[in-house]
Design a protein around this motif. Structure first.
Motif, PDB file in Angstrom:
ATOM      1  N   UNK A 137      16.242  -2.276  -3.863  1.00  0.00           N
ATOM      2  CA  UNK A 137      15.260  -1.625  -4.737  1.00  0.00           C
ATOM      3  C   UNK A 137      15.605  -1.859  -6.202  1.00  0.00           C
ATOM      4  N   UNK A 138      16.883  -1.800  -6.530  1.00  0.00           N
ATOM      5  CA  UNK A 138      17.325  -2.038  -7.908  1.00  0.00           C
ATOM      6  C   UNK A 138      16.997  -3.468  -8.344  1.00  0.00           C
ATOM      7  N   UNK A 139      17.212  -4.429  -7.457  1.00  0.00           N
ATOM      8  CA  UNK A 139      16.883  -5.834  -7.768  1.00  0.00           C
ATOM      9  C   UNK A 139      15.380  -5.981  -8.005  1.00  0.00           C
ATOM     10  N   UNK A 140      14.574  -5.360  -7.155  1.00  0.00           N
ATOM     11  CA  UNK A 140      13.117  -5.448  -7.290  1.00  0.00           C
ATOM     12  C   UNK A 140      12.655  -4.861  -8.618  1.00  0.00           C
ATOM     13  N   UNK A 197      10.754  -5.782 -14.301  1.00  0.00           N
ATOM     14  CA  UNK A 197      10.985  -5.674 -15.748  1.00  0.00           C
ATOM     15  C   UNK A 197      10.881  -7.041 -16.409  1.00  0.00           C
ATOM     16  N   UNK A 198      11.280  -8.093 -15.681  1.00  0.00           N
ATOM     17  CA  UNK A 198      11.122  -9.451 -16.209  1.00  0.00           C
ATOM     18  C   UNK A 198       9.654  -9.789 -16.401  1.00  0.00           C
ATOM     19  N   UNK A 241       4.792 -21.320  -6.465  1.00  0.00           N
ATOM     20  CA  UNK A 241       4.754 -19.987  -7.075  1.00  0.00           C
ATOM     21  C   UNK A 241       5.852 -19.087  -6.535  1.00  0.00           C
ATOM     22  N   UNK A 242       6.746 -19.643  -5.718  1.00  0.00           N
ATOM     23  CA  UNK A 242       7.762 -18.805  -5.081  1.00  0.00           C
ATOM     24  C   UNK A 242       8.725 -18.194  -6.096  1.00  0.00           C
ATOM     25  N   UNK A 243       8.798 -18.775  -7.298  1.00  0.00           N
ATOM     26  CA  UNK A 243       9.687 -18.227  -8.316  1.00  0.00           C
ATOM     27  C   UNK A 243       9.071 -17.061  -9.071  1.00  0.00           C
ATOM     28  N   UNK A 244       7.816 -16.773  -8.810  1.00  0.00           N
ATOM     29  CA  UNK A 244       7.182 -15.654  -9.498  1.00  0.00           C
ATOM     30  C   UNK A 244       7.908 -14.349  -9.166  1.00  0.00           C
ATOM     31  N   UNK A 245       8.189 -13.568 -10.208  1.00  0.00           N
ATOM     32  CA  UNK A 245       8.978 -12.345 -10.009  1.00  0.00           C
ATOM     33  C   UNK A 245       8.232 -11.328  -9.150  1.00  0.00           C
ATOM     34  N   UNK A 246       6.889 -11.376  -9.176  1.00  0.00           N
ATOM     35  CA  UNK A 246       6.131 -10.449  -8.340  1.00  0.00           C
ATOM     36  C   UNK A 246       6.465 -10.658  -6.865  1.00  0.00           C
ATOM     37  N   UNK A 247       6.507 -11.941  -6.432  1.00  0.00           N
ATOM     38  CA  UNK A 247       6.812 -12.242  -5.040  1.00  0.00           C
ATOM     39  C   UNK A 247       8.274 -11.943  -4.717  1.00  0.00           C
ATOM     40  N   UNK A 248       9.173 -12.264  -5.640  1.00  0.00           N
ATOM     41  CA  UNK A 248      10.588 -11.973  -5.403  1.00  0.00           C
ATOM     42  C   UNK A 248      10.820 -10.470  -5.306  1.00  0.00           C
ATOM     43  N   UNK A 249      10.130  -9.709  -6.161  1.00  0.00           N
ATOM     44  CA  UNK A 249      10.272  -8.247  -6.110  1.00  0.00           C
ATOM     45  C   UNK A 249       9.769  -7.705  -4.778  1.00  0.00           C
ATOM     46  N   UNK A 300       9.718  -9.380  -1.957  1.00  0.00           N
ATOM     47  CA  UNK A 300      10.697  -9.796  -0.940  1.00  0.00           C
ATOM     48  C   UNK A 300      11.850  -8.790  -0.866  1.00  0.00           C
ATOM     49  N   UNK A 301      12.355  -8.407  -2.032  1.00  0.00           N
ATOM     50  CA  UNK A 301      13.461  -7.447  -2.050  1.00  0.00           C
ATOM     51  C   UNK A 301      12.982  -6.059  -1.628  1.00  0.00           C
ATOM     52  N   UNK A 302      11.730  -5.729  -1.937  1.00  0.00           N
ATOM     53  CA  UNK A 302      11.179  -4.465  -1.459  1.00  0.00           C
ATOM     54  C   UNK A 302      11.087  -4.428   0.053  1.00  0.00           C
ATOM     55  N   UNK A 303      10.697  -5.556   0.661  1.00  0.00           N
ATOM     56  CA  UNK A 303      10.628  -5.654   2.126  1.00  0.00           C
ATOM     57  C   UNK A 303      12.027  -5.516   2.734  1.00  0.00           C
TER      58      UNK A 303
END
Length: 468
Positions: free
Chosen positions: A142-145, A150-151, A264-272, A274-277
């Motif tokens: 959750x902290x990573x997401x 924030x980015x 688009x895999x580097x988009x922070x929305x998708x990474x966030x 992923x970490x939320x999942x």
């Protein structure tokens, strides 16, 4: 002489400070100040502190807990006693013996007095059933997401600030275009004055030149208003002094950017997401541990005291004895009362509460997975759209530059013919307006190209400040 030297030294020290204070801020400084000054980013940082606090709380779960408690007050208790048949042995020659029938010995034992109690207790969790371990992992994800989101906010702040910075450059370029137009009109005004004196143009044509100059002056006033508005906007975004912002002299230049990887895999929305999942995965595992026993070690030391107490009965102690119990012992103190041991708690059946929590966590995971699928579609479309806009913007610059070249050539031709008296002032003013519009359209095209380039960078999570 000494006073002069001291003052001179102070001036030498003050001058570099004053000079640096009056330097125009760079785009990097403006962006850094905006990031510090942004309310949304500050709010996200504050909310992230909750997550860090939760993480610290989970780490402290296994720390010992020590409690000290105490109380004092009035104590009264009454116990009802009813005996079965009692046979008392004979004690010759003192007591011949007797039998007390069942129910004959019925009495109330009353105890009253001032009571005091103190207790010191220490406990430590030895095993949480594995729940804490998974909650720690969920909190870490959750902290990573949150940091990734924030980015995204930082990119939005950079976009907004760079737009205001480019608008300042656009306004300054507009001022340069208007200044060039004013110079040309001043020259043509002198030509018109001579032509009017020779009777080559009418007073009406001459007035048109004056009207064009007045119109240009009004545009210059409008320019000052736009500049002040942009200074205010940058000041509110960054907190930098208005005097320093007014010194900014940016120039509009195209941004060259090529998307090397349509990904688009580097988009922070998708990474966030992923970490939320992943966080929900750990949360599911944590909730599934509801049935595992929890183990805790505990020890305590207690004190109990009874002061000014009375112990009495409501009836005779023995039938026909003629005496009730009425005892006033001295203060009663019990210390220490020591307890130490290991205990466990096992929720064999919790009314399906644990099961419901597991199902809730699974639904949260499905929601995040659905959000990721939807976001992927939108971000792919956004990348394609921004790539198209970027290509169109580059093509527009070439088109506008060609239009400017034609407008300039047209103005040169009309100015020559106006001097020879073969063109009217209306044709001259129209040609001048065409050049002015063409110049401004080129600058607008560059401005739009920079916007589309920035959006294209953001599409692949590659916003580079050094390219702005």
């Amino acid at each position: 002489m000494k006073t002069f030297k001291n003052n001179f030294v102070k001036i030498l020290v003050f001058l570099p400070v004053a000079f640096s204070a009056q330097q125009a801020p760079t785009l990097q400084e403006i962006i850094d100040s905006a990031l510090v000054n942004d309310g949304t980013l500050t709010q996200q940082n504050l909310e992230n502190k909750y997550t860090k606090l939760d993480d610290q709380k989970l780490k402290d779960v296994f720390l010992p807990k020590v409690e000290i408690s105490g109380k004092a007050g009035y104590l009264f208790t009454s116990a009802h006693l009813q005996s079965s048949e009692i046979n008392l042995p004979a004690l010759p020659p003192i007591f011949p013996g007797a039998t007390i029938p069942e129910g004959q010995l019925s009495n109330n034992l009353n105890i009253s007095g001032i009571s005091a109690m103190a207790k010191a207790e220490a406990s430590i969790l030895l095993y949480s059933g594995g729940k804490v371990k998974y909650l720690k992992e969920a909190n870490r994800e959750k902290n990573i997401a949150e940091n990734l989101l924030m980015q995204k906010t930082r990119d939005e702040v950079i976009t907004e600030v760079s737009k205001a910075y480019d608008q300042m450059a656009l306004v300054l370029e507009s001022k340069n275009v208007l200044d060039e137009s004013k110079k040309r009109l001043d020259i043509n005004r002198k030509t018109a004055d001579k032509a009017l004196g020779y009777g080559l143009i009418t007073p009406y044509d001459h007035k048109k030149i004056e009207l064009a100059q007045a119109n240009l002056d009004s545009k210059l006033v409008e320019y000052e208003g736009k500049k002040e508005l942009l200074i205010t906007q940058i000041y509110l975004l960054t907190g930098i002094e208005r005097e320093r912002i007014a010194l900014i002299q940016p120039q509009l230049q195209t941004i060259s950017y090529e998307v090397l990887d349509q990904n688009i895999e580097n988009r922070v929305e998708l990474q966030a997401l992923d970490h939320g999942i992943k966080a929900t995965d750990y949360k599911i595992k944590a909730e599934e541990r509801w049935w595992v026993p929890k183990v805790q070690a505990q020890t305590s030391v207690s004190y109990f005291g009874l002061f000014n107490n009375t112990i009495s009965t409501s009836k005779e102690l023995l039938p026909n004895s003629g005496k009730k119990l009425d005892f006033n012992p001295s203060n009663l103190n019990i210390l220490p009362i020591v307890q130490a041991g290991v205990g466990f708690k096992w929720d064999v059946f919790d009314g399906n509460e644990g099961k419901h929590q597991v199902e809730k966590a699974k639904i949260e995971k499905e929601i995040l997975e659905n959000k990721k699928r939807d976001a992927s579609k939108k971000l792919n479309l956004n990348l394609a759209n921004n790539q198209t806009n970027y290509n169109i913007a580059n093509a527009q610059i070439k088109l506008k530059e060609k239009s400017r070249e034609i407008a300039r050539q047209g103005l040169e031709q009309v100015e020559k013919e106006f001097r020879y008296g073969t063109k009217t002032s209306s044709a001259l003013i129209d040609a001048e307006n065409d050049v002015e519009s063409a110049e401004l359209e080129v600058q607008n095209a560059i401005f739009n190209q920079r916007r589309s380039a920035i959006e294209l960078m953001k599409s692949t999570q590659n916003l580079q400040i050094e390219k702005l």
